[in-house]
Design a protein around this motif. Structure first.
Motif, PDB file in Angstrom:
ATOM      1  N   CYS A  33       0.849  -1.204   0.000  1.00  0.00           N
ATOM      2  CA  CYS A  33       0.000   0.000   0.000  1.00  0.00           C
ATOM      3  C   CYS A  33       0.881   1.249   0.000  1.00  0.00           C
TER       4      CYS A  33
ATOM      5  N   THR B 175       3.278   4.248  -0.084  1.00  0.00           N
ATOM      6  CA  THR B 175       4.695   4.364  -0.413  1.00  0.00           C
ATOM      7  C   THR B 175       5.325   3.004  -0.692  1.00  0.00           C
ATOM      8  N   ALA B 176       4.949   2.005   0.083  1.00  0.00           N
ATOM      9  CA  ALA B 176       5.533   0.670  -0.109  1.00  0.00           C
ATOM     10  C   ALA B 176       5.162   0.117  -1.485  1.00  0.00           C
TER      11      ALA B 176
ATOM     12  N   ILE C  99       5.315  -5.899   0.755  1.00  0.00           N
ATOM     13  CA  ILE C  99       6.190  -4.906   1.393  1.00  0.00           C
ATOM     14  C   ILE C  99       5.371  -4.118   2.395  1.00  0.00           C
TER      15      ILE C  99
ATOM     16  N   SER D  71       5.650  -1.197   8.487  1.00  0.00           N
ATOM     17  CA  SER D  71       5.182  -1.536   9.839  1.00  0.00           C
ATOM     18  C   SER D  71       5.010  -3.032  10.024  1.00  0.00           C
TER      19      SER D  71
ATOM     20  N   THR E 279       0.056  -3.574   8.286  1.00  0.00           N
ATOM     21  CA  THR E 279      -1.001  -3.028   7.430  1.00  0.00           C
ATOM     22  C   THR E 279      -2.019  -4.126   7.109  1.00  0.00           C
TER      23      THR E 279
ATOM     24  N   VAL F 166       4.809  10.159  10.114  1.00  0.00           N
ATOM     25  CA  VAL F 166       3.790   9.434   9.348  1.00  0.00           C
ATOM     26  C   VAL F 166       4.231   9.262   7.891  1.00  0.00           C
ATOM     27  N   ALA F 167       4.810  10.307   7.317  1.00  0.00           N
ATOM     28  CA  ALA F 167       5.247  10.203   5.921  1.00  0.00           C
ATOM     29  C   ALA F 167       6.516   9.356   5.858  1.00  0.00           C
ATOM     30  N   SER F 168       6.436   8.298   5.088  1.00  0.00           N
ATOM     31  CA  SER F 168       7.553   7.356   5.021  1.00  0.00           C
ATOM     32  C   SER F 168       8.682   7.911   4.150  1.00  0.00           C
TER      33      SER F 168
ATOM     34  N   LYS G  27       4.029  12.238  -1.233  1.00  0.00           N
ATOM     35  CA  LYS G  27       4.674  12.951  -0.105  1.00  0.00           C
ATOM     36  C   LYS G  27       4.119  14.365   0.006  1.00  0.00           C
TER      37      LYS G  27
ATOM     38  N   GLU H 196       0.400  14.407   1.226  1.00  0.00           N
ATOM     39  CA  GLU H 196       0.101  14.009   2.606  1.00  0.00           C
ATOM     40  C   GLU H 196       0.587  15.004   3.644  1.00  0.00           C
TER      41      GLU H 196
ATOM     42  N   VAL I  21      -1.735   1.370   9.294  1.00  0.00           N
ATOM     43  CA  VAL I  21      -3.173   1.269   9.045  1.00  0.00           C
ATOM     44  C   VAL I  21      -3.587  -0.170   9.330  1.00  0.00           C
TER      45      VAL I  21
HETATM   46  C1  F6R Z   1       3.103   7.368   2.993  1.00  0.00           C
HETATM   47  C2  F6R Z   1       2.956   6.240   3.878  1.00  0.00           C
HETATM   48  C3  F6R Z   1       1.893   5.241   3.579  1.00  0.00           C
HETATM   49  C4  F6R Z   1       2.412   3.826   3.877  1.00  0.00           C
HETATM   50  C5  F6R Z   1       1.288   2.798   3.721  1.00  0.00           C
HETATM   51  C6  F6R Z   1       1.798   1.386   3.943  1.00  0.00           C
HETATM   52  O1  F6R Z   1       4.150   8.186   3.391  1.00  0.00           O
HETATM   53  O2  F6R Z   1       3.668   6.108   4.830  1.00  0.00           O
HETATM   54  O3  F6R Z   1       1.441   5.345   2.264  1.00  0.00           O
HETATM   55  O4  F6R Z   1       3.463   3.553   3.007  1.00  0.00           O
HETATM   56  O5  F6R Z   1       0.275   3.074   4.632  1.00  0.00           O
HETATM   57  O6  F6R Z   1       2.347   1.240   5.216  1.00  0.00           O
HETATM   58  P1  F6R Z   1       3.263   0.003   5.571  1.00  0.00           P
HETATM   59  O7  F6R Z   1       4.508   0.128   4.762  1.00  0.00           O
HETATM   60  O8  F6R Z   1       3.524   0.101   7.040  1.00  0.00           O
HETATM   61  O9  F6R Z   1       2.502  -1.236   5.188  1.00  0.00           O
END
Ligand code: F6R
Length: 613
Positions: A307, A309-310, A353, A356, A359, A405-407, A492, A495, A610
């Motif tokens: 989801c 960024t991943a 991927i 966290s 997800t 929060v922003a990856s 980026k 968000e 999430v």
């Molecule tokens: C954007 C961001 C989200 C996560 C997404 C997946 O900066 O952080 O789009 O990439 O919610 O989260 P993970 O990688 O934890 O599964």
């Protein structure tokens, strides 16, 4: 998403609980609450808004007990309000519960409990849990030493959906019962003190010795002991893990925000993720997962599923996998993949991927794939996270805790890890792509210093951010692998700065989006692939002709007369360029948000992980 903290020990619980909640703020939340046992009753304080408000409330000083639970809530059932905030108590005020997850059958359970004489004050799904526990507690033998444990266990067996819970009771004041299903929960131990949390950073300041609960676990936690049980209340052994992240890693250090700190941690995160996998003239070292030639030879298709960024990482590495392994790759959004019945079988490999590892959609996609006999690999940054328990193989990025929060650093570390995995597959399959792999390996080792070069020039980005921060719309365009960076850059910016933006493959502009280009619209072009340079340049000239101003991220020689705003990044193998081209664009989003005076670490409406659908 919601956060849980719990404490039992010899100290006053409330400061430890509040401190833990502050550490969990990065997950995103809209209300917070705390409950401790004071003499013979449960005292609960909750409010809509920030943990700081809870910390500064006058009632907080009345909490002196040494056992308690606390929570940050991100509204799912019922609006953000102090009534809907956790902890929730049963109608007899015997039990208090904090809960992460969603109880899908709460309406049915509520009806049952209303008929049994219980009352409800909130709109939440959670409130059924303390009432159910009270109901079962009243049915257990009064002399039974495990009465509390049994009541919580029976209640959890009735719950459909996902949960991590921590429960205290005024009737048994010396214990906390915790349980989890599909939602993370950890327990830290230090002598006669026990710390409970949904995420490790909340308690890392107190201990590195942590149990990671498994799905279906329930545990009775007292000051001096912890006993784990499965859902049939059979005792189970759980291994204590020593977490190597230090508490400082989850502090801001000298930076103003976690996001800026994490952007600057990328050279180190990349170096750590490469680790010992690349050493001179040797095949990439993936001996930790032992994926064999036989295993790989059976694979006819790879899906990369994730989801946000991943998922953009998947877009960036798809061409690398296809080139190095000769296996077709499809990139899918987990929330779509899980419901669209993709054509998968035992010859399909699913790479999921998730920074966290929690997800919900990504975990569900992986489970669905496994049910259809696919092979599975999880890529995550969090030791022992839920996804690691589902996948055949797990590979860790070593980015350290990502709090903003922003990856940022998770994204670049994931690209690096997956690029090495593609090389490893190619080497294991004996595909003889030696020259390209050798180039990639040596160039990869230079990535950390090249990222540093970009970071040293961040003032140029800051200056450009000052010019555009009032704009309403931005476009990011790129071709091939540069499109992955365009997608990520656009996300980026959206968000954290709340500016609308879109990303397009440059060649797509004239098939519709160019209609949106008018005087002074900013188009950011990413141009790192020499083969596609001329085509990309002519696409950008088309937008200039229509009044757009451009900002170019490139490592090619570009005419400054046509493109006055150019940010140069170091030259690198085209396959590795997404790791570099995204850095100035992370900085751009950051500086634009700062110019607008926004909270970059905790953007509105967003949560770090999430864990619900
Ligand atoms: C954007 C961001 C989200 C996560 C997404 C997946 O900066 O952080 O789009 O990439 O919610 O989260 P993970 O990688 O934890 O599964």
């Amino acid at each position: 998403m919601c956060g849980i903290v719990g404490y039992i020990g010899c100290k006053k619980a409330s400061p430890i609980l509040i401190n833990g909640l502050l550490k969990l703020e990065y997950r995103g939340y809209d209300s917070a609450g705390i409950a401790t046992i004071e003499n013979d009753k449960i005292c609960c304080i909750k409010n809509k808004g920030r943990v700081k408000e809870l910390q500064n409330s006058k009632d907080i000083n009345t909490l002196n007990g040494n056992i308690g639970i606390a929570h940050t809530r991100w509204a799912t059932h019922g609006k953000p309000s102090s009534t809907n905030a956790h902890p929730h108590l049963d109608s007899h005020k015997n039990f208090a519960v904090v809960h992460n997850g969603i109880i899908e059958n709460h309406n049915e359970l509520k009806k049952f409990l209303l008929d049994a004489g219980y009352t409800f004050s909130s709109e939440t799904d959670t409130e059924v849990i303390p009432n159910l526990i009270d109901y079962y507690y009243s049915k257990e033998d009064v002399a039974d030493k495990e009465r509390f444990l049994k009541a919580v266990n029976k209640a959890t067996l009735d719950l459909k959906g996902s949960f991590a819970i921590a429960v205290i009771s005024k009737l048994e004041k010396d214990k906390i019962i915790i349980a989890r299903k599909d939602s993370p929960l950890v327990l830290g131990v230090k002598d006669d003190e026990k710390y409970i949390a949904s995420d490790i950073p909340a308690i890392l300041e107190y201990t590195n010795d942590i149990y990671i609960l498994k799905d279906g676990d329930i545990a009775e936690v007292t000051q001096n002991d912890v006993v784990f049980y499965d859902k049939n209340l059979e005792k189970v052994r759980r291994e204590l893990e020593s977490i190597t992240w230090d508490a400082k890693a989850s502090d801001k250090g000298n930076f103003e925000d976690f996001m800026m700190k994490e952007i600057h941690e990328q050279p180190e995160a990349i170096r750590e993720t490469i680790g010992i996998r690349i050493t001179d003239n040797k095949p990439c070292d993936f001996s930790d997962i032992n994926i064999t030639k036989e295993y790989l030879s059976e694979i006819s298709k790879i899906y990369i599923v994730a989801c946000g960024t991943a998922m953009h990482v998947g877009v960036a590495v798809k061409p690398i996998f296809e080139k190095l392994t000769n296996i077709p790759v499809e990139v899918d959004i987990a929330s779509e993949f899980r419901y669209r019945e993709p054509l998968i079988n035992e010859n399909t490999l699913i790479i999921c991927i998730s920074q966290s590892g929690e997800t919900a959609d990504t975990i569900a996609a992986l489970k669905n794939a496994k049910e259809n006999y696919a092979k599975t690999i999880a890529i995550t940054n969090v030791t022992g996270s839920s996804i690691t328990r589902e996948a055949d193989f797990t590979l860790y990025t070593h980015a350290g805790p990502e709090i903003a929060v922003a990856s940022t650093k998770a994204y670049t570390s994931q690209i690096v890890l997956l690029t090495m995995l593609a090389m490893h597959f190619s080497e294991t399959l004996d595909l003889h792509k030696d020259e390209i792999i050798q180039n990639l390996k040596s160039e990869m080792m230079e990535l950390p210093s090249k990222v540093n070069i970009i970071l040293e020039n961040s003032d140029e980005i800051k200056a450009f951010a000052k010019k555009i921060y009032k704009e309403k719309d931005l476009f990011f365009v790129g071709r091939g692998i540069d499109y992955a960076a365009a997608m990520e850059a656009s996300l980026k910016l959206k968000e954290i700065s709340y500016i609308h933006s879109d990303s397009y493959q440059s060649g797509e502009l004239k098939h519709g989006p160019i209609a949106l280009i008018e005087d002074d619209v900013t188009v950011v072009g990413i141009l790192t692939d020499r083969r596609l340079l001329d085509k990309s340049i002519s696409n950008l000239q088309e937008v200039i002709t229509r009044g757009a101003k451009t900002f170019i991220i490139t490592n090619q020689d570009i005419d400054k007369k046509i493109f006055p705003n150019i940010f140069n990044i170091p030259k690198v193998h085209p396959f590795l360029s997404p790791t570099l081209s995204i850095i100035p664009l992370q900085l751009l989003a950051y500086y634009v948000a700062k110019e607008k005076g926004l909270d970059v670490d905790k953007p509105r409406n967003l949560a770090k992980s999430v864990t619900v659908e």
